[in-house]
Enzyme design. Structure first.
Site, mmCIF file in Angstrom:
data_model
loop_
_atom_site.group_PDB
_atom_site.id
_atom_site.type_symbol
_atom_site.label_atom_id
_atom_site.label_comp_id
_atom_site.label_asym_id
_atom_site.label_seq_id
_atom_site.Cartn_x
_atom_site.Cartn_y
_atom_site.Cartn_z
ATOM 1 N N SER A 43 44.583 32.176 28.788
ATOM 2 C CA SER A 43 45.356 33.630 28.592
ATOM 3 C C SER A 43 46.334 34.033 27.255
ATOM 4 O O SER A 43 47.953 33.451 27.954
ATOM 5 C CB SER A 43 45.830 33.994 29.630
ATOM 6 O OG SER A 43 45.884 35.347 29.618
ATOM 7 N N GLU B 279 38.359 43.513 28.771
ATOM 8 C CA GLU B 279 39.014 43.468 29.953
ATOM 9 C C GLU B 279 39.947 44.824 30.113
ATOM 10 O O GLU B 279 41.048 44.555 29.497
ATOM 11 C CB GLU B 279 39.030 42.482 30.043
ATOM 12 C CG GLU B 279 40.288 42.308 31.625
ATOM 13 C CD GLU B 279 40.761 41.034 32.235
ATOM 14 O OE1 GLU B 279 40.415 39.784 31.435
ATOM 15 O OE2 GLU B 279 41.471 40.546 32.945
ATOM 16 N N LYS C 129 46.002 38.649 24.987
ATOM 17 C CA LYS C 129 45.857 39.636 25.187
ATOM 18 C C LYS C 129 46.755 40.573 24.186
ATOM 19 O O LYS C 129 46.584 40.263 23.393
ATOM 20 C CB LYS C 129 47.680 39.650 26.004
ATOM 21 C CG LYS C 129 47.177 38.942 27.395
ATOM 22 C CD LYS C 129 46.889 39.526 28.072
ATOM 23 C CE LYS C 129 47.302 39.150 29.663
ATOM 24 N NZ LYS C 129 46.498 39.772 31.074
ATOM 25 N N LYS D 195 41.485 38.931 42.195
ATOM 26 C CA LYS D 195 42.277 38.111 41.854
ATOM 27 C C LYS D 195 42.730 38.586 43.648
ATOM 28 O O LYS D 195 42.379 39.478 43.484
ATOM 29 C CB LYS D 195 43.492 39.255 41.272
ATOM 30 C CG LYS D 195 43.327 38.898 40.017
ATOM 31 C CD LYS D 195 44.427 39.100 38.769
ATOM 32 C CE LYS D 195 44.337 39.698 37.469
ATOM 33 N NZ LYS D 195 45.101 39.811 36.821
ATOM 34 N N GLY E 10 44.118 35.449 37.457
ATOM 35 C CA GLY E 10 45.888 35.352 37.887
ATOM 36 C C GLY E 10 46.806 35.508 37.818
ATOM 37 O O GLY E 10 46.497 36.676 36.564
ATOM 38 N N ASP F 69 41.810 40.772 26.379
ATOM 39 C CA ASP F 69 42.512 41.725 28.185
ATOM 40 C C ASP F 69 43.734 42.778 27.458
ATOM 41 O O ASP F 69 44.503 42.514 27.060
ATOM 42 C CB ASP F 69 43.333 40.682 28.834
ATOM 43 C CG ASP F 69 43.650 41.431 30.695
ATOM 44 O OD1 ASP F 69 43.739 42.987 30.139
ATOM 45 O OD2 ASP F 69 44.596 40.729 31.134
ATOM 46 N N ASP G 208 40.180 45.086 35.706
ATOM 47 C CA ASP G 208 41.182 44.280 36.874
ATOM 48 C C ASP G 208 41.679 45.098 37.120
ATOM 49 O O ASP G 208 41.469 45.454 38.465
ATOM 50 C CB ASP G 208 41.329 43.328 36.347
ATOM 51 C CG ASP G 208 42.871 42.311 35.850
ATOM 52 O OD1 ASP G 208 43.386 42.611 37.494
ATOM 53 O OD2 ASP G 208 43.314 41.703 35.085
ATOM 54 N N LYS H 118 41.563 33.799 26.299
ATOM 55 C CA LYS H 118 41.539 34.907 26.363
ATOM 56 C C LYS H 118 42.766 36.064 25.580
ATOM 57 O O LYS H 118 43.721 34.801 26.013
ATOM 58 C CB LYS H 118 42.181 35.905 27.754
ATOM 59 C CG LYS H 118 41.558 37.138 28.180
ATOM 60 C CD LYS H 118 41.523 37.365 29.577
ATOM 61 C CE LYS H 118 42.991 37.040 30.211
ATOM 62 N NZ LYS H 118 42.506 37.911 31.543
HETATM 63 MG MG MG Z 1 43.862 41.200 33.627
#
Ligand code: MG
Length: 377
Positions: free
Chosen positions: A135, A213, A163, A262, A290, A188, A238, A161
């Site tokens: 991430s 996401e 952000k 999660k 996570g 995400d 999420d 991933k």
């Molecule tokens: Mg997320």
């Protein structure tokens, strides 16, 4: 099994570097650890809260309060033979899923170990290793981003991933996709967008992302459904999904085609397994997210991600990448982009209790509710 003594530890883990997302900047990880002594031995659990109430609304201090004042007094000294029985005893507490997960996992570790099983075996896991995803927080500029991703790909991570947030979305994705045409890539937003941004997010549809996401706010299922109707890329939820009924509503509305599970957000293994089973029945792929858990929490994520419906790489990685020092001994490394699912009884890792005791910022013993060395800052 009867738990007769519990200690709660407030631990602050130093990150190797700050992590910037759509909800802010994380400098260090504030965790609450449970050490429970039962007639079956000692086990540990983790409430992987953030310092501020910006993700699920819980914090380290709120978890301490809910665990110490409500959940643990309902459990201590009682005979518990299953995770479901434990959950029944604390069902009177609303929300607080991170705390719920912490106590449930502590009990699951006891139950698994008592039966000579690892947590994965206890759950019915089928994998011996889990693919790791990286991430990538919001970086200072595109050159830095591409260099950071290059390092992650070189290290072996099997999914990247990014952000994103308004102003940091299409161009970063374009730059990374141009530099790494074949890498498994997702984004995400941690809820940073609103309905007015539908066109921008639709513009991400051409970059062969495996998912977008949580683009919209956690209560906004209908705008997620609107985006999913517009694009071929999977919308993944999420923050929106903290209960089985929220998941069922999202599926009914067509708000997602992938789900991030999660343990701390959904409230533990029983809930996570229900998420997994519902998504499998609905043909929705899931993966394990996570929140910078310590290796104690990561052992649970690895066990969860060993279930068959977890098809995308997890937000799990080697301790040394994220923490200056982790809470197990020895540390576990990533090999060829995978982390091993622990095979030892219960938690399966050796918890570094000496270090935890030495560095705890506060210790709270239950019963008795005696605060000792209580120095939260
Ligand atoms: Mg997320």
């Amino acid at each position: 099994m009867i738990v007769h003594d519990v200690e709660l530890f407030h631990i602050q883990l130093e990150l190797t570097e700050p992590f910037v997302t759509g909800f802010g900047r994380v400098e260090a990880r504030d965790l609450i650890l449970i050490r429970a002594q039962s007639d079956a031995g000692v086990s540990w659990g983790e409430a992987p809260t953030l310092r501020e109430p910006v993700y699920t609304g819980e914090t380290a201090l709120s978890s301490l309060h809910v665990l110490g004042d409500f959940m643990l007094p309902a459990v201590l000294g009682q005979s518990i033979s299953s995770a479901e029985e434990l959950l029944d005893r604390i069902a009177f507490v609303r929300g607080n899923n991170s705390a719920r997960y912490a106590i449930e996992s502590t009990i699951v570790h006891h139950l698994a170990a008592a039966g000579g099983q690892s947590t994965s075996q206890y759950l019915g896991g089928v994998r011996s290793s889990v693919d790791c995803g990286l991430s990538v927080g919001i970086r200072p500029d595109l050159d830095d981003l591409v260099a950071f991703v290059a390092d992650g790909v070189q290290t072996g991570f099997r999914r990247i991933k990014l952000k994103i947030r308004p102003g940091w979305d299409v161009e970063p994705v374009r730059a990374v996709r141009a530099a790494f045409p074949d890498v498994m890539l997702s984004v995400d937003a941690n809820g940073a967008y609103s309905r007015q941004h539908l066109d921008i997010l639709t513009g991400l549809d051409g970059f062969d992302l495996i998912m977008i996401e949580q683009p919209f706010g956690y209560e906004d299922l209908t705008t997620h459904a609107a985006l999913q109707r517009r694009i071929g890329t999977r919308v993944c939820l999420d923050e929106s999904l903290d209960s089985v009924s929220s998941l069922e509503s999202a599926i009914e509305l067509g708000a997602c085609q992938a789900v991030n599970i999660k343990l701390s957000r959904v409230g533990g293994f029983v809930a996570a397994k229900a998420f997994h089973d519902i998504c499998q029945a609905a043909d929705i792929p899931v993966w394990c997210g996570g929140v910078f858990e310590s290796a104690i929490g990561q052992s649970d994520s690895l066990a969860l991600a060993s279930l068959p419906g977890f098809v995308f790489p997890a937000d799990i990685g080697p301790s040394a990448r994220y923490f200056v020092r982790d809470l197990i001994d020895p540390w576990i490394d990533m090999v060829d982009g995978q982390m091993p699912v622990p095979t030892g009884p219960g938690i399966g890792f050796g918890v570094d209790e000496d270090y935890i005791r030495k560095t705890a910022r506060g210790v709270w013993r239950v019963p008795g509710h005696t605060r000792e060395n209580w120095t939260l800052t």
